[in-house]
Design a protein around this motif. Structure first.
Motif, mmCIF file in Angstrom:
data_model
loop_
_atom_site.group_PDB
_atom_site.id
_atom_site.type_symbol
_atom_site.label_atom_id
_atom_site.label_comp_id
_atom_site.label_asym_id
_atom_site.label_seq_id
_atom_site.Cartn_x
_atom_site.Cartn_y
_atom_site.Cartn_z
ATOM 1 N N LEU A 84 -34.555 0.554 -32.393
ATOM 2 C CA LEU A 84 -34.360 -0.739 -31.742
ATOM 3 C C LEU A 84 -34.411 -0.621 -30.221
ATOM 4 N N SER A 85 -33.774 0.421 -29.686
ATOM 5 C CA SER A 85 -33.693 0.574 -28.231
ATOM 6 C C SER A 85 -34.975 1.119 -27.620
ATOM 7 N N THR A 86 -35.846 1.678 -28.416
ATOM 8 C CA THR A 86 -37.068 2.291 -27.877
ATOM 9 C C THR A 86 -38.332 1.582 -28.369
ATOM 10 N N LEU A 87 -38.694 1.809 -29.609
ATOM 11 C CA LEU A 87 -39.952 1.278 -30.142
ATOM 12 C C LEU A 87 -39.967 -0.247 -30.185
ATOM 13 N N THR A 88 -38.865 -0.865 -30.641
ATOM 14 C CA THR A 88 -38.843 -2.326 -30.748
ATOM 15 C C THR A 88 -38.946 -2.982 -29.379
ATOM 16 N N MET A 89 -38.233 -2.447 -28.397
ATOM 17 C CA MET A 89 -38.329 -2.985 -27.034
ATOM 18 C C MET A 89 -39.761 -2.866 -26.516
ATOM 19 N N PHE A 90 -40.396 -1.748 -26.800
ATOM 20 C CA PHE A 90 -41.780 -1.534 -26.363
ATOM 21 C C PHE A 90 -42.722 -2.547 -27.014
ATOM 22 N N LEU A 91 -42.548 -2.798 -28.313
ATOM 23 C CA LEU A 91 -43.407 -3.753 -29.019
ATOM 24 C C LEU A 91 -43.211 -5.172 -28.498
ATOM 25 N N VAL A 92 -41.980 -5.524 -28.158
ATOM 26 C CA VAL A 92 -41.721 -6.831 -27.544
ATOM 27 C C VAL A 92 -42.518 -6.960 -26.252
ATOM 28 N N ALA A 93 -42.543 -5.889 -25.455
ATOM 29 C CA ALA A 93 -43.303 -5.898 -24.208
ATOM 30 C C ALA A 93 -44.794 -6.078 -24.469
ATOM 31 N N ILE A 94 -45.311 -5.370 -25.475
ATOM 32 C CA ILE A 94 -46.741 -5.456 -25.798
ATOM 33 C C ILE A 94 -47.136 -6.887 -26.160
ATOM 34 N N PHE A 95 -46.344 -7.518 -27.021
ATOM 35 C CA PHE A 95 -46.680 -8.881 -27.455
ATOM 36 C C PHE A 95 -46.424 -9.895 -26.346
ATOM 37 N N ALA A 96 -45.466 -9.609 -25.470
ATOM 38 C CA ALA A 96 -45.239 -10.495 -24.329
ATOM 39 C C ALA A 96 -46.417 -10.429 -23.360
ATOM 40 N N ILE A 97 -46.936 -9.219 -23.135
ATOM 41 C CA ILE A 97 -48.087 -9.051 -22.249
ATOM 42 C C ILE A 97 -49.297 -9.796 -22.796
ATOM 43 N N HIS A 98 -49.503 -9.687 -24.105
ATOM 44 C CA HIS A 98 -50.654 -10.359 -24.732
ATOM 45 C C HIS A 98 -50.582 -11.871 -24.547
ATOM 46 N N LYS A 99 -49.390 -12.424 -24.585
ATOM 47 C CA LYS A 99 -49.221 -13.872 -24.517
ATOM 48 C C LYS A 99 -48.934 -14.358 -23.097
ATOM 49 N N ARG A 100 -48.215 -13.530 -22.302
ATOM 50 C CA ARG A 100 -47.666 -14.019 -21.041
ATOM 51 C C ARG A 100 -48.119 -13.242 -19.816
ATOM 52 N N GLY A 101 -48.794 -12.121 -19.988
ATOM 53 C CA GLY A 101 -49.262 -11.355 -18.845
ATOM 54 C C GLY A 101 -48.331 -10.218 -18.468
ATOM 55 N N TRP A 102 -48.815 -9.318 -17.604
ATOM 56 C CA TRP A 102 -48.102 -8.103 -17.230
ATOM 57 C C TRP A 102 -46.854 -8.378 -16.399
ATOM 58 N N GLN A 103 -46.938 -9.300 -15.462
ATOM 59 C CA GLN A 103 -45.876 -9.482 -14.479
ATOM 60 C C GLN A 103 -44.972 -10.687 -14.750
ATOM 61 N N ASP A 104 -45.113 -11.302 -15.907
ATOM 62 C CA ASP A 104 -44.270 -12.447 -16.235
ATOM 63 C C ASP A 104 -42.834 -11.976 -16.501
ATOM 64 N N ASP A 105 -41.860 -12.562 -15.820
ATOM 65 C CA ASP A 105 -40.470 -12.151 -15.986
ATOM 66 C C ASP A 105 -39.918 -12.633 -17.328
ATOM 67 N N PHE A 106 -39.064 -11.802 -17.933
ATOM 68 C CA PHE A 106 -38.270 -12.258 -19.068
ATOM 69 C C PHE A 106 -37.103 -13.078 -18.518
ATOM 70 N N HIS A 107 -36.690 -14.092 -19.272
ATOM 71 C CA HIS A 107 -35.577 -14.936 -18.837
ATOM 72 C C HIS A 107 -34.527 -15.076 -19.937
ATOM 73 N N PRO A 108 -33.940 -13.959 -20.367
ATOM 74 C CA PRO A 108 -32.837 -14.064 -21.331
ATOM 75 C C PRO A 108 -31.570 -14.534 -20.622
ATOM 76 N N GLU A 109 -30.604 -15.006 -21.373
ATOM 77 C CA GLU A 109 -29.296 -15.353 -20.802
ATOM 78 C C GLU A 109 -28.632 -14.024 -20.440
ATOM 79 N N ARG A 110 -28.473 -13.774 -19.147
ATOM 80 C CA ARG A 110 -28.135 -12.437 -18.657
ATOM 81 C C ARG A 110 -26.753 -11.954 -19.087
ATOM 82 N N SER A 111 -25.770 -12.830 -19.064
ATOM 83 C CA SER A 111 -24.419 -12.371 -19.387
ATOM 84 C C SER A 111 -24.329 -11.892 -20.834
ATOM 85 N N GLY A 112 -25.015 -12.589 -21.738
ATOM 86 C CA GLY A 112 -24.998 -12.184 -23.140
ATOM 87 C C GLY A 112 -25.710 -10.866 -23.378
ATOM 88 N N LEU A 113 -26.881 -10.701 -22.762
ATOM 89 C CA LEU A 113 -27.637 -9.461 -22.927
ATOM 90 C C LEU A 113 -26.883 -8.287 -22.305
#
Length: 337
Positions: A84-113
């Protein structure tokens, strides 16, 4: 035949994940809870339950020898947080790049994360300490196991308590699409109420569990042909077969820019898998420092601490999570070469 089983199982899991996430969004909206609670508790625990049974069954069953059962149990317990902490995070990045680009910021609710990552690191750190406690000092191991259960209970209370203020600040869960079951049964006018949401939620989870079971069978047949040891198999194959397919939920959410749900689904599962299951491992298995185990512990902590550091440092972007992918690659090299 094995490849066919894997492909069919993956398709079933994808259908189940779409059905589950759609129902979960409607449930969170109806209960007026924040996206953080929906992702970190509801989604994380709901999708983690099937693979949670793997180490429990392995440790408590009478199948095979005790040594093999213990290796499978320890591997499954430690392998899930690692993946979860390694491969899954990496895959999330891959699919985010495909849809949103390399430099698009993630916007999770920071206090919860931030809360998820801190409590995970606390729990997993205690699990690492327990590995060095001799078996004859049973009361210390029991105290550490009890502490892990307490850690998860406190984490739950804090996450739920934070929900009300987050909803007031605009972080309430909102369903992006109509309930699938209502849309599918439109001709007979099925009402969209809490019961219908729960029925679809159960259907989605059932698809995920059924698909994951078939996926495990296919992977087990493949691993037998490869001749991998029980501990390495459990550390590498079991989490990928049982946990990773269910984290398709996070990929779906990240593509829809529901970053809080996407990350909460991962980090919430990390807290769940990194506290309650290690407590079982500490009490019922050797839980001792072996090379494969120590490498997994260290890389999991490094990858998780890195995400927390980047989050506190400023913006978190897809390219940053490539480091987590390198951590998983480092683990593969460590145990396979």
């Amino acid at each position: 035949m094995t490849l066919g089983i894997l492909l069919i199982a993956l398709l079933v899991i994808l259908i189940g994940a779409e059905t589950f996430t759609n129902a979960l969004e409607h449930l969170g909206e109806r209960l007026k809870i924040s996206e953080g609670v929906t992702g970190s508790i509801f989604a994380a625990v709901g999708t983690a339950l099937p693979e949670t049974m793997v180490p429990i069954v392995a440790i408590l069953s009478t199948a095979s020898t005790q040594a093999v059962r213990e290796e499978v149990g320890v591997g499954a317990i430690l392998g899930a947080p690692l993946m979860l902490s390694t491969l899954t995070m990496f895959l999330v990045a891959i699919f985010a790049i495909h849809k949103r680009g390399w430099q698009d910021d993630f916007h999770p609710e920071r206090s919860g994360l931030t809360r998820d990552l801190r409590w995970f690191l606390l729990a997993f750190g205690l699990s690492a300490v327990a590995i060095f406690v001799p078996h004859h000092v049973a009361w210390v191991r029991a105290l550490l196991a009890l502490s892990l259960v307490l850690v998860y209970f406190i984490y739950l209370m804090l996450t739920i308590r934070a929900s009300a203020s987050l909803v007031a600040d605009g972080h309430a869960t909102k369903a992006g699409e109509p309930l699938f079951l209502v849309r599918l049964m439109g001709r007979i006018n099925v009402p969209e109420n809490l019961f219908t949401v729960l029925v679809q939620l159960g259907m989605g989870l059932a698809f995920i569990v059924f698909g994951a079971h078939g996926f495990v069978q296919g992977v087990e047949q493949l691993s037998a042909w490869l001749g991998i040891s029980a501990l390495v198999l459990a550390l590498l194959i079991v989490p990928v077969a049982t946990e990773l397919p269910e984290k398709v939920n996070s990929i779906i959410w990240i593509r829809k820019r529901k970053d809080t749900l996407a990350f909460g689904n991962i980090t919430g599962a990390m807290v769940f898998q990194g506290s309650l299951l290690p407590a079982l491992g500490i009490l019922l298995t050797p839980w001792e420092p072996r090379r494969e185990v120590m490498a997994g512990l260290v890389l999991t902590i490094v990858a998780s601490a890195y995400v927390l550091f980047m989050l506190r440092r400023g913006n978190l972007r897809p390219v940053h999570l490539f480091f987590n992918g390198f951590c998983y690659l480092a683990y593969l090299i460590t145990v396979l070469i």
